[in-house]
Design an enzyme around this catalytic site. Structure first.
Site, PDB file in Angstrom:
ATOM      1  N   ILE A 173       0.843  -1.205   0.000  1.00 44.15           N
ATOM      2  CA  ILE A 173       0.000   0.000   0.000  1.00 44.15           C
ATOM      3  C   ILE A 173       0.879   1.256   0.000  1.00 44.15           C
ATOM      4  O   ILE A 173       0.591   2.228  -0.710  1.00 44.15           O
ATOM      5  CB  ILE A 173      -0.983  -0.020   1.195  1.00 44.15           C
ATOM      6  CG1 ILE A 173      -1.921  -1.230   1.063  1.00 44.15           C
ATOM      7  CG2 ILE A 173      -1.791   1.271   1.260  1.00 44.15           C
ATOM      8  CD1 ILE A 173      -2.757  -1.533   2.304  1.00 44.15           C
ATOM      9  N   ARG A 193      11.028  -1.182   7.785  1.00 45.60           N
ATOM     10  CA  ARG A 193      11.959  -2.089   8.474  1.00 45.60           C
ATOM     11  C   ARG A 193      13.162  -2.384   7.596  1.00 45.60           C
ATOM     12  O   ARG A 193      14.281  -2.435   8.048  1.00 45.60           O
ATOM     13  CB  ARG A 193      11.254  -3.399   8.829  1.00 45.60           C
ATOM     14  CG  ARG A 193      10.655  -3.385  10.213  1.00 45.60           C
ATOM     15  CD  ARG A 193       9.950  -4.655  10.484  1.00 45.60           C
ATOM     16  NE  ARG A 193       8.970  -4.917   9.426  1.00 45.60           N
ATOM     17  CZ  ARG A 193       7.963  -5.777   9.529  1.00 45.60           C
ATOM     18  NH1 ARG A 193       7.806  -6.467  10.615  1.00 45.60           N
ATOM     19  NH2 ARG A 193       7.115  -5.956   8.548  1.00 45.60           N
ATOM     20  N   ALA A 253      -3.269   2.734   8.839  1.00 47.10           N
ATOM     21  CA  ALA A 253      -2.701   1.441   9.235  1.00 47.10           C
ATOM     22  C   ALA A 253      -3.620   0.714  10.208  1.00 47.10           C
ATOM     23  O   ALA A 253      -4.470  -0.088   9.798  1.00 47.10           O
ATOM     24  CB  ALA A 253      -1.312   1.653   9.809  1.00 47.10           C
ATOM     25  N   ARG A 254      -3.445   0.953  11.478  1.00 48.75           N
ATOM     26  CA  ARG A 254      -4.278   0.373  12.527  1.00 48.75           C
ATOM     27  C   ARG A 254      -4.281   1.340  13.690  1.00 48.75           C
ATOM     28  O   ARG A 254      -3.288   2.034  13.923  1.00 48.75           O
ATOM     29  CB  ARG A 254      -3.672  -0.944  13.047  1.00 48.75           C
ATOM     30  CG  ARG A 254      -4.044  -2.181  12.265  1.00 48.75           C
ATOM     31  CD  ARG A 254      -5.495  -2.617  12.523  1.00 48.75           C
ATOM     32  NE  ARG A 254      -5.815  -3.833  11.811  1.00 48.75           N
ATOM     33  CZ  ARG A 254      -6.198  -3.898  10.534  1.00 48.75           C
ATOM     34  NH1 ARG A 254      -6.320  -2.794   9.827  1.00 48.75           N
ATOM     35  NH2 ARG A 254      -6.465  -5.052   9.970  1.00 48.75           N
ATOM     36  N   GLU A 283     -11.586   1.116  18.364  1.00 52.55           N
ATOM     37  CA  GLU A 283     -12.727   1.090  17.437  1.00 52.55           C
ATOM     38  C   GLU A 283     -13.837   0.185  17.962  1.00 52.55           C
ATOM     39  O   GLU A 283     -13.536  -0.886  18.480  1.00 52.55           O
ATOM     40  CB  GLU A 283     -12.276   0.552  16.075  1.00 52.55           C
ATOM     41  CG  GLU A 283     -11.377   1.495  15.339  1.00 52.55           C
ATOM     42  CD  GLU A 283     -10.841   0.872  14.048  1.00 52.55           C
ATOM     43  OE1 GLU A 283     -11.471  -0.059  13.511  1.00 52.55           O
ATOM     44  OE2 GLU A 283      -9.795   1.325  13.597  1.00 52.55           O
ATOM     45  N   HIS A 301     -13.014   3.441   9.414  1.00 53.40           N
ATOM     46  CA  HIS A 301     -12.269   2.260   8.926  1.00 53.40           C
ATOM     47  C   HIS A 301     -12.852   1.779   7.581  1.00 53.40           C
ATOM     48  O   HIS A 301     -13.315   0.638   7.466  1.00 53.40           O
ATOM     49  CB  HIS A 301     -12.310   1.135   9.976  1.00 53.40           C
ATOM     50  CG  HIS A 301     -11.169   0.158   9.841  1.00 53.40           C
ATOM     51  ND1 HIS A 301     -10.553  -0.448  10.905  1.00 53.40           N
ATOM     52  CD2 HIS A 301     -10.528  -0.328   8.737  1.00 53.40           C
ATOM     53  CE1 HIS A 301      -9.605  -1.260  10.479  1.00 53.40           C
ATOM     54  NE2 HIS A 301      -9.563  -1.200   9.154  1.00 53.40           N
TER      55      HIS A 301
HETATM   56  C1  GLV Z   1      -8.260  -3.448   6.868  1.00 53.77           C
HETATM   57  O1  GLV Z   1      -8.019  -2.743   7.778  1.00 53.77           O
HETATM   58  C2  GLV Z   1      -7.425  -4.541   6.470  1.00 53.77           C
HETATM   59  O2  GLV Z   1      -6.470  -4.876   7.183  1.00 53.77           O
HETATM   60  O3  GLV Z   1      -7.717  -5.124   5.423  1.00 53.77           O
END
Ligand code: GLV
Length: 347
Positions: A173, A193, A253-254, A283, A301
């Site tokens: 991505i 990384r 990302a998260r 979330e 999300h």
């Molecule tokens: C969405 O957050 C995914 O990881 O696909």
């Protein structure tokens, strides 16, 4: 097909020769139909919330599960599920799975990479543009009836074209985001990384820098790194303090990669210009301080949420489940396995 059964009755243990599987959340009905060609499907088309206890109960007797990124599947859970053979996430991220525990138990784990890369990168740009140019903030103001006359200094933003894009996490991505930057004449810096091969860097027009340099140089910083213990709060108060006061931050990302409380404070104090967030620490709860600041674009999300891509993700998760349970045309060879080392010794 079993999807016409009350979901709580379907598939406990499976009928003879047909393994039982659980689909934890509502999903495209035709995907349930596909799975039903091979399995007794216990579905959740009413989309009721399955807490840890409900998930455990519904997984009893199941050979596989098509899971969602919010379903926590860890060693304690699978220890009580001796028949579970495949855990198939409908997401590219899999921090909800304890992969070492699944591997140790001989359970195949899969995710849905590639099919969502371009859609997610498109959304990253949508968030970046909306954040830099105050799209949602100005729309809310307009809708609230505040627009009486045009003014030279209304909703002044920061430019995207010709600026420096910083990408933290340069996987699929991140690279798709970088490719799109060429049209905006941007300088692209990244930290990851591991450094990409020189030919890939050249093709992307991207330069590897330290995290400290990335923070200091980026006009727009986009986060696309996987969440793990190492990336927990990769952006906190100290990192935000190193960014330019005119910079924007986008989290694709998260939740957990960013310290949301520290970010809300940095936005309140205008230590950075603005942020765009598609993911959050708790979330679907959003840190209340983020809801109080105007200079943040908040989305629920949805980065991969185009019709085409969500269908592709659901079908890939189903392909993985079918193949991991030795059915269908690719029996035994799920297309996107997270723990391939388990295949020769899986349950
Ligand atoms: C969405 O957050 C995914 O990881 O696909």
């Amino acid at each position: 097909m079993t999807s016409s059964m009350p979901s709580s009755q379907a598939g406990q243990g499976g009928s003879p020769g047909r393994p039982a599987v659980l689909v934890t959340r509502a999903i495209f009905p035709d995907v349930i139909e596909r799975l039903s060609q091979y399995f007794d499907v216990d579905h959740n088309q009413s989309d009721e919330v399955l807490d840890a206890a409900a998930l455990r109960a519904r997984l009893a007797g199941k050979a596989g599960v098509l899971a969602n990124a919010a379903d926590r599947i860890d060693g304690t859970l699978v220890a009580g599920l001796p028949g579970l053979r495949a855990v198939c996430n409908m997401a590219v991220g899999y921090n909800n799975l304890d992969v070492p525990a699944l591997t140790a138990a001989g359970i195949v784990a899969t995710n849905t990479p590639d099919v969502l890369t371009e859609t997610t990168a498109d959304f990253g740009w949508a968030l970046l543009m909306a954040t830099a140019r105050r799209v949602t903030e100005s729309e809310h103001w307009l809708r609230a009836g505040h627009w009486q006359r045009w003014a030279y200094d209304m909703f002044l933003g920061v430019d995207v074209h010709g600026s420096t894009l910083g990408i933290l996490g340069m996987g699929r991505i991140g690279q798709a985001l970088a490719r799109r930057a060429a049209g905006f004449g941007m300088t692209v810096l990244y930290h990851n990384r591991s450094q990409l091969p020189a030919t890939t860097e050249q093709a992307l027009g991207a330069r590897y820098v330290s995290k400290a340099e990335l923070l200091a140089q980026a006009d727009h910083l986009v986060l696309v790194l996987p969440y793990s213990a190492e990336s927990h709060h990769a952006i906190g108060a100290a990192e935000l303090a190193r960014m330019k006061p005119t910079a924007t931050l986008v989290n694709l990302a998260r939740g957990g990669v960013v310290d949301d409380a520290a970010l809300a404070e940095a936005l309140r104090a205008r230590r950075i210009f603005a942020a765009g967030l598609d993911v959050f620490e708790n979330e679907p709860d959003v840190h209340p301080a983020l809801l109080e600041v105007p200079n943040v674009v908040l989305t629920p999300h949805i980065a991969s949420a185009s019709e085409k891509t969500r269908r592709a993700m659901a079908n890939l998760a189903a392909d993985n489940l079918i193949a991991a349970l030795d059915a269908g045309p690719s029996a035994g060879h799920p297309p996107s396995v997270i723990n391939p080392e388990v295949l020769p010794r899986r349950r």
